[in-house]
Write a protein that holds these residues in place. Structure first.
Motif, short mmCIF file in Angstrom:
data_model
loop_
_atom_site.label_atom_id
_atom_site.label_comp_id
_atom_site.label_asym_id
_atom_site.label_seq_id
_atom_site.Cartn_x
_atom_site.Cartn_y
_atom_site.Cartn_z
N GLU A 28 7.84 5.96 -16.15
CA GLU A 28 7.64 4.92 -15.16
C GLU A 28 8.82 4.83 -14.17
O GLU A 28 8.62 4.72 -12.96
N GLU A 29 10.03 4.88 -14.67
CA GLU A 29 11.22 4.80 -13.80
C GLU A 29 11.29 6.00 -12.85
O GLU A 29 11.64 5.85 -11.67
N ARG B 27 8.90 5.37 -9.99
CA ARG B 27 9.44 4.41 -9.01
C ARG B 27 10.46 5.07 -8.09
O ARG B 27 10.42 4.89 -6.88
N GLU B 28 11.37 5.84 -8.67
CA GLU B 28 12.41 6.50 -7.87
C GLU B 28 11.80 7.49 -6.88
O GLU B 28 12.24 7.58 -5.72
N VAL C 275 8.66 7.50 -5.65
CA VAL C 275 7.92 6.78 -4.61
C VAL C 275 8.89 6.23 -3.57
O VAL C 275 8.64 6.33 -2.37
N ASP C 276 10.02 5.69 -4.00
CA ASP C 276 11.05 5.22 -3.06
C ASP C 276 11.53 6.36 -2.16
O ASP C 276 11.66 6.18 -0.95
N ASP D 138 1.65 1.66 -4.26
CA ASP D 138 3.11 1.59 -4.41
C ASP D 138 3.82 2.17 -3.18
O ASP D 138 4.81 1.61 -2.71
N LYS E 47 6.30 0.30 0.17
CA LYS E 47 7.69 0.70 0.41
C LYS E 47 7.93 1.21 1.83
O LYS E 47 9.07 1.33 2.25
N TYR F 122 -1.15 6.33 -14.24
CA TYR F 122 -0.74 5.99 -12.88
C TYR F 122 -1.92 6.15 -11.91
O TYR F 122 -1.79 6.68 -10.82
N PRO G 128 1.30 3.28 -17.18
CA PRO G 128 2.32 3.18 -16.13
C PRO G 128 3.14 4.46 -15.97
O PRO G 128 4.09 4.50 -15.20
N TYR G 129 2.79 5.49 -16.67
CA TYR G 129 3.46 6.79 -16.62
C TYR G 129 2.40 7.87 -16.47
O TYR G 129 1.20 7.59 -16.50
#
Length: 179
Positions: free
Chosen positions: A7-8, A11-12, A14-15, A45, A49, A151, A163-164
């Motif tokens: 999951e982390e 997020r990274e 996608v950012d 997501d 951003k 996801y 979430p992964y």
């Protein structure tokens, strides 16, 4: 099931992709087109951003069946898309870049509708599967040629909620009997 991308990490990435897209489209008229259904979570997501104004539309990437029982050509509705792509930069967002055939069919159709420039963003690129000269412009992760879920991506309607991103084992790919 084997977790491939936590999951982390998602997020990274996608950012990172959002920052790259902002840089590429700064000062441009942008239309984002998400391909249903697997890209929905990634797209949601990602667009949250992106700090630029944009038009947003969704299209189905499911191909109609032809008379032969094989998938037919990818067809979009020009009445819906033409007004929001004409003269604009278009970013097509997809969950997985597999063979490249969806982009190979979709991008010329968007060009025909008058898009100024068409680029693509994908979360995953499967290794060794590409059958067209197209490469995604923005890419998240390269993954092995395995069936993945989570996801937003599913197998027989299951696992979208994870979430992964995980790879299913061959035994997990067997269809469950209907009850």
């Amino acid at each position: 099931m084997q977790i491939l991308i936590a999951e982390e990490q998602l997020r990274e990435t996608v950012d990172r992709l959002a920052r790259q897209i902002e840089e590429a489209y700064s000062g441009r008229s942008l239309t984002i087109i998400g391909l249903l259904l697997g890209s929905v979570v990634f797209l949601a997501d990602l667009v949250r951003k992106i700090g630029l104004p944009y038009e947003l539309e969704m299209v189905s990437s499911r191909q109609p069946m032809g008379n032969s029982g094989r998938p037919g050509p990818l067809v979009i509705n020009p009445d819906v898309l033409a007004p929001i792509v004409e003269g604009r930069d278009v970013l097509v967002v997809k969950d997985i870049f597999d063979t490249g055939e969806t982009f190979w069919e979709l991008i010329p159709q968007l060009d025909d509708l008058g898009a100024a420039r068409v680029r693509s963003a994908v979360l995953l690129v499967k290794q060794g599967r590409r059958r067209t000269p197209i490469q995604p412009d923005f890419r998240g992760f390269e993954i092995p040629d395995r069936f993945v879920v989570g996801y937003g991506m599913d197998h027989l309607g299951k696992y979208r909620h994870l979430p992964y991103i995980a790879a299913l084992e061959p035994a997990e790919l067997v269809a469950e009997p209907e009850s």
